[in-house]
Motif scaffolding. Structure first.
Motif, short mmCIF file in Angstrom:
data_model
loop_
_atom_site.label_atom_id
_atom_site.label_comp_id
_atom_site.label_asym_id
_atom_site.label_seq_id
_atom_site.Cartn_x
_atom_site.Cartn_y
_atom_site.Cartn_z
N MET A 1 2.87 -22.26 28.45
CA MET A 1 1.48 -22.39 28.91
C MET A 1 0.80 -23.54 28.16
O MET A 1 1.03 -23.74 26.98
CB MET A 1 0.73 -21.09 28.67
N GLN A 2 -0.07 -24.24 28.86
CA GLN A 2 -0.74 -25.41 28.30
C GLN A 2 -2.25 -25.19 28.26
O GLN A 2 -2.86 -24.83 29.26
CB GLN A 2 -0.41 -26.63 29.16
N ILE A 3 -2.86 -25.41 27.10
CA ILE A 3 -4.33 -25.43 26.98
C ILE A 3 -4.68 -26.79 26.39
O ILE A 3 -4.51 -27.03 25.19
CB ILE A 3 -4.85 -24.29 26.08
N GLY A 4 -5.14 -27.69 27.24
CA GLY A 4 -5.35 -29.06 26.78
C GLY A 4 -4.03 -29.65 26.35
O GLY A 4 -3.05 -29.60 27.08
N ASN A 5 -3.99 -30.18 25.12
CA ASN A 5 -2.73 -30.74 24.61
C ASN A 5 -1.92 -29.74 23.78
O ASN A 5 -0.94 -30.09 23.14
CB ASN A 5 -3.02 -31.98 23.76
N LEU A 6 -2.34 -28.48 23.82
CA LEU A 6 -1.65 -27.42 23.07
C LEU A 6 -0.66 -26.69 23.98
O LEU A 6 -1.05 -26.11 24.99
CB LEU A 6 -2.67 -26.43 22.51
N THR A 7 0.61 -26.72 23.60
CA THR A 7 1.64 -26.02 24.35
C THR A 7 1.96 -24.70 23.66
O THR A 7 2.29 -24.68 22.47
CB THR A 7 2.92 -26.87 24.45
N LEU A 8 1.87 -23.60 24.41
CA LEU A 8 2.13 -22.28 23.86
C LEU A 8 3.42 -21.71 24.45
O LEU A 8 3.76 -21.99 25.61
CB LEU A 8 0.97 -21.34 24.16
N SER A 9 4.10 -20.90 23.67
CA SER A 9 5.39 -20.35 24.10
C SER A 9 5.26 -19.20 25.08
O SER A 9 6.23 -18.81 25.73
CB SER A 9 6.18 -19.88 22.87
N GLY A 10 4.08 -18.61 25.18
CA GLY A 10 3.88 -17.47 26.06
C GLY A 10 2.43 -17.32 26.46
O GLY A 10 1.59 -18.16 26.13
N ASN A 11 2.12 -16.23 27.14
CA ASN A 11 0.76 -16.05 27.66
C ASN A 11 0.18 -14.67 27.32
O ASN A 11 -0.62 -14.12 28.09
CB ASN A 11 0.74 -16.27 29.17
N ILE A 12 0.59 -14.12 26.17
CA ILE A 12 0.07 -12.82 25.75
C ILE A 12 -0.69 -13.02 24.43
O ILE A 12 -0.08 -13.23 23.38
CB ILE A 12 1.22 -11.80 25.56
N PHE A 13 -2.01 -12.98 24.50
CA PHE A 13 -2.86 -13.36 23.36
C PHE A 13 -3.49 -12.14 22.68
O PHE A 13 -3.80 -11.13 23.32
CB PHE A 13 -4.01 -14.26 23.82
N LEU A 14 -3.71 -12.27 21.38
CA LEU A 14 -4.52 -11.32 20.63
C LEU A 14 -5.96 -11.81 20.63
O LEU A 14 -6.23 -12.95 20.25
CB LEU A 14 -4.01 -11.19 19.19
N ALA A 15 -6.88 -10.94 21.04
CA ALA A 15 -8.30 -11.33 21.11
C ALA A 15 -8.92 -11.40 19.72
O ALA A 15 -8.52 -10.67 18.81
CB ALA A 15 -9.06 -10.30 21.95
N PRO A 16 -9.93 -12.27 19.56
CA PRO A 16 -10.69 -12.26 18.30
C PRO A 16 -11.55 -11.01 18.25
O PRO A 16 -12.29 -10.73 19.19
CB PRO A 16 -11.53 -13.54 18.40
N MET A 17 -11.47 -10.24 17.16
CA MET A 17 -12.29 -9.03 17.02
C MET A 17 -12.84 -8.96 15.60
O MET A 17 -12.07 -8.95 14.63
CB MET A 17 -11.46 -7.77 17.32
N ALA A 18 -14.15 -8.91 15.50
CA ALA A 18 -14.79 -8.85 14.18
C ALA A 18 -14.37 -7.58 13.46
O ALA A 18 -14.40 -6.48 14.02
CB ALA A 18 -16.32 -8.87 14.34
N GLY A 19 -13.96 -7.74 12.21
CA GLY A 19 -13.56 -6.61 11.40
C GLY A 19 -12.17 -6.07 11.71
O GLY A 19 -11.74 -5.08 11.13
N VAL A 20 -11.46 -6.72 12.62
CA VAL A 20 -10.13 -6.24 13.03
C VAL A 20 -9.06 -7.31 12.87
O VAL A 20 -8.04 -7.10 12.20
CB VAL A 20 -10.13 -5.74 14.49
N THR A 21 -9.27 -8.47 13.47
CA THR A 21 -8.19 -9.47 13.51
C THR A 21 -8.19 -10.36 12.26
O THR A 21 -8.26 -11.59 12.34
CB THR A 21 -8.26 -10.33 14.79
N ASP A 22 -8.09 -9.69 11.12
CA ASP A 22 -7.95 -10.43 9.87
C ASP A 22 -6.50 -10.89 9.72
O ASP A 22 -5.65 -10.59 10.56
CB ASP A 22 -8.41 -9.59 8.67
N LEU A 23 -6.22 -11.61 8.67
CA LEU A 23 -4.89 -12.19 8.47
C LEU A 23 -3.77 -11.14 8.49
O LEU A 23 -2.77 -11.32 9.20
CB LEU A 23 -4.87 -12.99 7.17
N PRO A 24 -3.88 -10.03 7.76
CA PRO A 24 -2.80 -9.04 7.80
C PRO A 24 -2.51 -8.50 9.21
O PRO A 24 -1.35 -8.37 9.62
CB PRO A 24 -3.30 -7.92 6.88
#
Length: 278
Positions: A1-24
């Motif tokens: 999948m392509q977003i602008g000049n960024l090529t991604l290996s797949g199309n299953i994303f983790l959403a940004p979530m405050a207080g949840v999607t920290d580094l660990p």
């Protein structure tokens, strides 16, 4: 999948979530097959004042790449300044604009999904952020403010006109918050109106939900939020289901315990023992 000049290996994303999607948590989701992960959303105004805690939220690890950062705010100049700051970093691959958060404290400040009511401000923000960023800029929106103002298509078109490289649509209005069911048809309408990729979001709790969203809306990718909480294995199962038509990865109690302990260990290393325990 392509977003602008960024090529991604797949199309299953983790959403940004405050207080949840920290580094660990991101590392756990990436390990289980997430194609792309986001940090927690960050305040552009806090970045403007060089707030140490906000800057810390943007820290990444090489094992989780590629990583995106989502920013929120309502001042086009401050949003652009933040995008410029973040986009020079090699570890950050895109800068997402939040126009979908329904949280009262965000709404009170005229940010998040409040922007759905201000199309001209949307245009200014997207234009300035795109101009300032050296990385692709997607935008996350909702169906509309309420059932009387369903304007996701109009807002999405503005975003594409001003240079956004993708649009994520959560198929509920702000007034719905997270109640009721996600509207897959509004995601389809946005997809049909744009030439850039459209990412569907909302109510993906099992692999069948992911396939249904892709099939009905025709979206290019899916974004999983609450469905990943306590269940990082959802990414692997969705990948298996979309690729092979079956999934059967059910972690036993031993693996669940090992994952909990690993999560704790990562939390302790990055945030300290007190925060990890809490």
């Amino acid at each position: 999948m392509q977003i602008g000049n960024l090529t991604l290996s797949g199309n299953i994303f983790l959403a940004p979530m405050a207080g949840v999607t920290d580094l660990p948590f991101r590392l756990l989701c990436k390990e289980q097959g997430a194609s792309f992960v986001y940090t927690e959303m960050i305040s552009a105004k806090a970045m403007h004042y060089n707030d140490a805690e906000t800057i810390k939220i943007t820290e990444t690890h090489s094992d989780e790449g590629p990583v995106g950062v989502q920013i929120f705010g309502s001042d086009p100049e401050i949003m652009a300044e933040t995008a410029k700051k973040l986009s020079v970093r090699e570890d950050i691959t895109l800068i997402d604009i939040n126009m979908g958060c329904p949280a009262p404290k965000i709404i009170k400040n005229g940010e998040g999904s409040t922007l759905m009511k201000k199309p001209e401000l949307v245009r200014q923000i997207v234009r300035e952020v795109v101009k300032a960023s050296t990385k692709p800029v997607p935008v996350k929106i909702r169906k509309g403010w309420d059932e009387n103002t369903i304007n996701a298509v109009a807002i999405a078109v503005i975003c594409e006109e001003e240079g956004a490289k993708a649009v994520t649509v959560h198929g509920r209005t702000r007034e719905q918050y997270y109640s009721g069911k996600v509207d897959l048809n509004i995601i389809k309408e946005v997809k049909n109106a744009l030439t850039i990729p459209v990412i569907g979001n909302g109510d993906i709790k099992i692999p069948e939900d992911a396939k249904k969203m892709l099939d009905i809306s025709g979206c290019n990718a899916i974004m999983i939020g609450r469905g990943a909480q306590g269940n990082p294995w959802i990414f692997k199962n969705i990948g298996d289901y979309l690729g092979k038509g079956v999934y059967n990865y059910r972690p036993d109690n031993k693996l669940i315990l090992e994952t909990i302990l690993k999560h704790y260990s990562l939390m302790e290393k990055t945030k300290g023992e007190k925060t990890a325990v809490l």
